[in-house]
Motif scaffolding. Sequence first.
Motif, PDB file in Angstrom:
ATOM      1  N   ALA A   1       0.838  -1.203   0.000  1.00 56.71           N
ATOM      2  CA  ALA A   1       0.000   0.000   0.000  1.00 56.71           C
ATOM      3  C   ALA A   1       0.873   1.253   0.000  1.00 56.71           C
ATOM      4  CB  ALA A   1      -0.932  -0.012   1.207  1.00 56.71           C
ATOM      5  N   ILE A   2       1.974   1.191   0.746  1.00 53.84           N
ATOM      6  CA  ILE A   2       2.906   2.325   0.793  1.00 53.84           C
ATOM      7  C   ILE A   2       3.535   2.544  -0.591  1.00 53.84           C
ATOM      8  CG2 ILE A   2       5.132   3.086   1.744  1.00 53.84           C
ATOM      9  CD1 ILE A   2       4.320   1.698   4.379  1.00 53.84           C
ATOM     10  N   LYS A   3       3.954   1.434  -1.201  1.00 54.50           N
ATOM     11  CA  LYS A   3       4.599   1.527  -2.535  1.00 54.50           C
ATOM     12  C   LYS A   3       3.664   2.171  -3.552  1.00 54.50           C
ATOM     13  CE  LYS A   3       8.496  -1.453  -2.517  1.00 54.50           C
ATOM     14  NZ  LYS A   3       8.417  -2.794  -1.875  1.00 54.50           N
ATOM     15  N   ARG A   4       2.366   1.812  -3.445  1.00 53.68           N
ATOM     16  CA  ARG A   4       1.393   2.377  -4.387  1.00 53.68           C
ATOM     17  C   ARG A   4       1.391   3.905  -4.274  1.00 53.68           C
ATOM     18  NH1 ARG A   4      -3.239  -0.180  -5.941  1.00 53.68           N
ATOM     19  NH2 ARG A   4      -3.074  -1.518  -4.107  1.00 53.68           N
ATOM     20  N   LEU A   5       1.376   4.427  -3.032  1.00 52.40           N
ATOM     21  CA  LEU A   5       1.368   5.881  -2.843  1.00 52.40           C
ATOM     22  C   LEU A   5       2.678   6.500  -3.311  1.00 52.40           C
ATOM     23  CD1 LEU A   5      -0.470   6.553   0.542  1.00 52.40           C
ATOM     24  CD2 LEU A   5      -1.394   6.279  -1.754  1.00 52.40           C
ATOM     25  N   GLU A   6       3.796   5.817  -3.009  1.00 53.88           N
ATOM     26  CA  GLU A   6       5.103   6.343  -3.455  1.00 53.88           C
ATOM     27  C   GLU A   6       5.135   6.459  -4.980  1.00 53.88           C
ATOM     28  OE1 GLU A   6       7.822   4.693   0.273  1.00 53.88           O
ATOM     29  OE2 GLU A   6       7.893   3.639  -1.656  1.00 53.88           O
ATOM     30  N   ASP A   7       4.597   5.453  -5.657  1.00 58.64           N
ATOM     31  CA  ASP A   7       4.589   5.458  -7.131  1.00 58.64           C
ATOM     32  C   ASP A   7       3.731   6.582  -7.701  1.00 58.64           C
ATOM     33  OD1 ASP A   7       6.236   3.297  -7.101  1.00 58.64           O
ATOM     34  OD2 ASP A   7       4.681   1.806  -7.550  1.00 58.64           O
TER      35      ASP A   7
END
Length: 217
Positions: free
Chosen positions: A77-83
């Motif tokens: 979920a964090i990676k999605r926001l970072e992307d």
Amino acid sequence: MIMRLKHVKGSEEAVEKSSFVLHSSEEVKEKLSELSDSRLFLEIGMGKGRFITENALLNPDVFYIGMEMYESVMIKAIKRLEDMEDKAPSNLMFLRMDAKDILDFFPEESVDRIYLNFSDPWPKNRHSKRRLPSREFLSLFEKILKPGGDIEFKTDNRDLFDFALKEYEPAGFKIQYQTFDLHKDEDEMKNNIMTEYEEKFSSIGNPICKYRIKKLP
Ligand code: SAH
């Protein structure tokens, strides 16, 4: 449906460092004090976070907190926001927490809505209290909900749903909506946001059950 936990290297550290994560009950309290007028919606057991992220993008006037017990899952979920870089919604944060500790993080009557999506079924009878839509968990959730606040629950697990239908009344809720086949309900589907599990299980033909329950005054 069995929960498979694979350890993702470095995920504890990444969650600890992430600016998308609330790291303590103090940080939650601080955040809530900044919200003033906006409504607060939670998802408990958000998994990889697609549902809550799409919700946050669609409803910028609502503040969302996505909760998940495992770093190895939350990292997605964090990676999605970072992307998303500068397109990441500013009205969404994550909290690594076990639902049983929810009263340590949220004051009474502070939350407008709680989402439970595809919660673990805990099929053995002796584990029924671990199910998130059990009366034991619902009684905790009832405390942090504002008067008139509600809970939405979706699952493809009919046994879990039948169980859930017997649990909300003793926990202080009344039913607002229920279906055993959400994807056939055109009206309700107008605003439906699919979760990762929902996509997976509906694509193999499982009907999706859903209820909306409201906290009694
Ligand atoms: N909501 C997502 C994931 C469903 S799987 C979707 O619909 O796609 C259920 C998730 O709930 C898992 O990621 C699991 O780790 C989390 N979970 C289970 N018990 C929990 C608890 N007590 N507190 C917080 N999260 C929990």
